[in-house]
Design a protein around this motif. Structure first.
Motif, PDB file in Angstrom:
ATOM      1  N   GLU A  33      14.566  51.404  52.651  1.00  0.00           N
ATOM      2  CA  GLU A  33      15.300  52.540  53.216  1.00  0.00           C
ATOM      3  C   GLU A  33      16.207  53.157  52.148  1.00  0.00           C
ATOM      4  O   GLU A  33      16.290  54.374  52.016  1.00  0.00           O
ATOM      5  N   ALA A  34      16.868  52.296  51.367  1.00  0.00           N
ATOM      6  CA  ALA A  34      17.765  52.770  50.323  1.00  0.00           C
ATOM      7  C   ALA A  34      17.002  53.540  49.252  1.00  0.00           C
ATOM      8  O   ALA A  34      17.469  54.581  48.779  1.00  0.00           O
ATOM      9  N   GLU A  35      15.833  53.046  48.874  1.00  0.00           N
ATOM     10  CA  GLU A  35      15.042  53.742  47.868  1.00  0.00           C
ATOM     11  C   GLU A  35      14.625  55.131  48.352  1.00  0.00           C
ATOM     12  O   GLU A  35      14.629  56.085  47.579  1.00  0.00           O
ATOM     13  N   ALA A  36      14.308  55.224  49.632  1.00  0.00           N
ATOM     14  CA  ALA A  36      13.952  56.531  50.197  1.00  0.00           C
ATOM     15  C   ALA A  36      15.148  57.478  50.149  1.00  0.00           C
ATOM     16  O   ALA A  36      15.012  58.660  49.803  1.00  0.00           O
ATOM     17  N   MET A  37      16.334  56.962  50.490  1.00  0.00           N
ATOM     18  CA  MET A  37      17.535  57.797  50.467  1.00  0.00           C
ATOM     19  C   MET A  37      17.887  58.211  49.046  1.00  0.00           C
ATOM     20  O   MET A  37      18.281  59.345  48.805  1.00  0.00           O
ATOM     21  N   LEU A  38      17.748  57.275  48.096  1.00  0.00           N
ATOM     22  CA  LEU A  38      18.037  57.602  46.701  1.00  0.00           C
ATOM     23  C   LEU A  38      17.044  58.631  46.179  1.00  0.00           C
ATOM     24  O   LEU A  38      17.407  59.522  45.419  1.00  0.00           O
ATOM     25  N   GLY A  39      15.790  58.503  46.605  1.00  0.00           N
ATOM     26  CA  GLY A  39      14.774  59.473  46.211  1.00  0.00           C
ATOM     27  C   GLY A  39      15.040  60.851  46.782  1.00  0.00           C
ATOM     28  O   GLY A  39      14.626  61.867  46.219  1.00  0.00           O
ATOM     29  N   ALA A  40      15.730  60.885  47.928  1.00  0.00           N
ATOM     30  CA  ALA A  40      16.058  62.164  48.556  1.00  0.00           C
ATOM     31  C   ALA A  40      17.288  62.800  47.924  1.00  0.00           C
ATOM     32  O   ALA A  40      17.724  63.871  48.357  1.00  0.00           O
ATOM     33  N   GLY A  41      17.867  62.140  46.925  1.00  0.00           N
ATOM     34  CA  GLY A  41      18.980  62.738  46.213  1.00  0.00           C
ATOM     35  C   GLY A  41      20.365  62.256  46.611  1.00  0.00           C
ATOM     36  O   GLY A  41      21.356  62.787  46.119  1.00  0.00           O
ATOM     37  N   GLN A  42      20.457  61.272  47.471  1.00  0.00           N
ATOM     38  CA  GLN A  42      21.772  60.750  47.846  1.00  0.00           C
ATOM     39  C   GLN A  42      22.290  59.837  46.745  1.00  0.00           C
ATOM     40  O   GLN A  42      21.521  59.229  46.007  1.00  0.00           O
ATOM     41  N   SER A  43      23.604  59.731  46.665  1.00  0.00           N
ATOM     42  CA  SER A  43      24.206  58.857  45.669  1.00  0.00           C
ATOM     43  C   SER A  43      24.194  57.412  46.172  1.00  0.00           C
ATOM     44  O   SER A  43      24.020  57.158  47.367  1.00  0.00           O
ATOM     45  N   VAL A  44      24.408  56.496  45.253  1.00  0.00           N
ATOM     46  CA  VAL A  44      24.433  55.073  45.612  1.00  0.00           C
ATOM     47  C   VAL A  44      25.571  54.808  46.592  1.00  0.00           C
ATOM     48  O   VAL A  44      25.415  54.040  47.545  1.00  0.00           O
ATOM     49  N   GLY A  45      26.693  55.463  46.398  1.00  0.00           N
ATOM     50  CA  GLY A  45      27.830  55.300  47.309  1.00  0.00           C
ATOM     51  C   GLY A  45      27.491  55.708  48.732  1.00  0.00           C
ATOM     52  O   GLY A  45      27.853  55.023  49.690  1.00  0.00           O
ATOM     53  N   GLN A  46      26.792  56.823  48.865  1.00  0.00           N
ATOM     54  CA  GLN A  46      26.389  57.272  50.201  1.00  0.00           C
ATOM     55  C   GLN A  46      25.380  56.309  50.818  1.00  0.00           C
ATOM     56  O   GLN A  46      25.445  56.006  52.011  1.00  0.00           O
ATOM     57  N   VAL A  47      24.466  55.809  50.006  1.00  0.00           N
ATOM     58  CA  VAL A  47      23.429  54.904  50.503  1.00  0.00           C
ATOM     59  C   VAL A  47      24.040  53.608  51.009  1.00  0.00           C
ATOM     60  O   VAL A  47      23.727  53.149  52.116  1.00  0.00           O
ATOM     61  N   VAL A  48      24.930  52.985  50.210  1.00  0.00           N
ATOM     62  CA  VAL A  48      25.506  51.705  50.641  1.00  0.00           C
ATOM     63  C   VAL A  48      26.390  51.896  51.871  1.00  0.00           C
ATOM     64  O   VAL A  48      26.488  50.993  52.713  1.00  0.00           O
ATOM     65  N   GLN A  49      27.023  53.038  51.979  1.00  0.00           N
ATOM     66  CA  GLN A  49      27.837  53.307  53.160  1.00  0.00           C
ATOM     67  C   GLN A  49      26.955  53.386  54.406  1.00  0.00           C
ATOM     68  O   GLN A  49      27.301  52.833  55.443  1.00  0.00           O
ATOM     69  N   GLN A  50      25.812  54.023  54.301  1.00  0.00           N
ATOM     70  CA  GLN A  50      24.905  54.124  55.443  1.00  0.00           C
ATOM     71  C   GLN A  50      24.269  52.769  55.775  1.00  0.00           C
ATOM     72  O   GLN A  50      24.010  52.478  56.934  1.00  0.00           O
ATOM     73  N   LEU A  51      24.035  51.947  54.751  1.00  0.00           N
ATOM     74  CA  LEU A  51      23.462  50.627  54.990  1.00  0.00           C
ATOM     75  C   LEU A  51      24.502  49.645  55.531  1.00  0.00           C
ATOM     76  O   LEU A  51      24.150  48.634  56.117  1.00  0.00           O
ATOM     77  N   GLY A  52      25.758  49.922  55.287  1.00  0.00           N
ATOM     78  CA  GLY A  52      26.828  49.051  55.767  1.00  0.00           C
ATOM     79  C   GLY A  52      27.052  47.838  54.884  1.00  0.00           C
ATOM     80  O   GLY A  52      27.444  46.776  55.359  1.00  0.00           O
ATOM     81  N   VAL A  53      26.796  47.980  53.580  1.00  0.00           N
ATOM     82  CA  VAL A  53      27.021  46.895  52.629  1.00  0.00           C
ATOM     83  C   VAL A  53      27.817  47.432  51.446  1.00  0.00           C
ATOM     84  O   VAL A  53      27.948  48.635  51.277  1.00  0.00           O
ATOM     85  N   SER A  54      28.319  46.522  50.624  1.00  0.00           N
ATOM     86  CA  SER A  54      29.060  46.947  49.436  1.00  0.00           C
ATOM     87  C   SER A  54      28.092  47.241  48.305  1.00  0.00           C
ATOM     88  O   SER A  54      26.928  46.834  48.329  1.00  0.00           O
ATOM     89  N   GLU A  55      28.580  47.945  47.296  1.00  0.00           N
ATOM     90  CA  GLU A  55      27.736  48.243  46.137  1.00  0.00           C
ATOM     91  C   GLU A  55      27.348  46.952  45.428  1.00  0.00           C
ATOM     92  O   GLU A  55      26.235  46.829  44.914  1.00  0.00           O
TER      93      GLU A  55
END
Length: 92
Positions: free
Chosen positions: A17-39
């Protein structure tokens, strides 16, 4: 906040899921926030499970458990062996 343990299968799904979000142009900070985990957790997951499939992760977990069981067995046998040597030498 209560900590949650994720299974390897859940981690791999979140990484996909994170790889898909990163591929869509989201930042790592946004991705980890949506996943509910720390960087830090996200980075550790990527290092440990990156590129792995669910079946492989399940097998890895089984092998780790088997390895721990074998280590305990070797430790028990080593202790028994040492005790028998001491008894045989009369140093008890």
């Amino acid at each position: 906040m209560k900590r949650k343990r994720h299974t390897p299968e859940q981690i791999i799904a979140k990484l996909r899921e994170a790889e898909a979000m990163l591929g869509a142009g989201q930042s790592v900070g946004q991705v980890v926030q949506q996943l509910g985990v720390s960087e830090q957790t996200f980075s550790r997951w990527r290092n440990q499970y990156g590129g792995m499939k669910s079946g492989e992760a399940r097998r890895l977990k089984e092998l780790e458990q088997e390895n721990a069981r074998l280590k305990r067995a070797v430790a028990d046998l080593t202790l028994d062996n040492q005790m028998l040597k001491e008894v045989a030498e009369g140093n008890f």
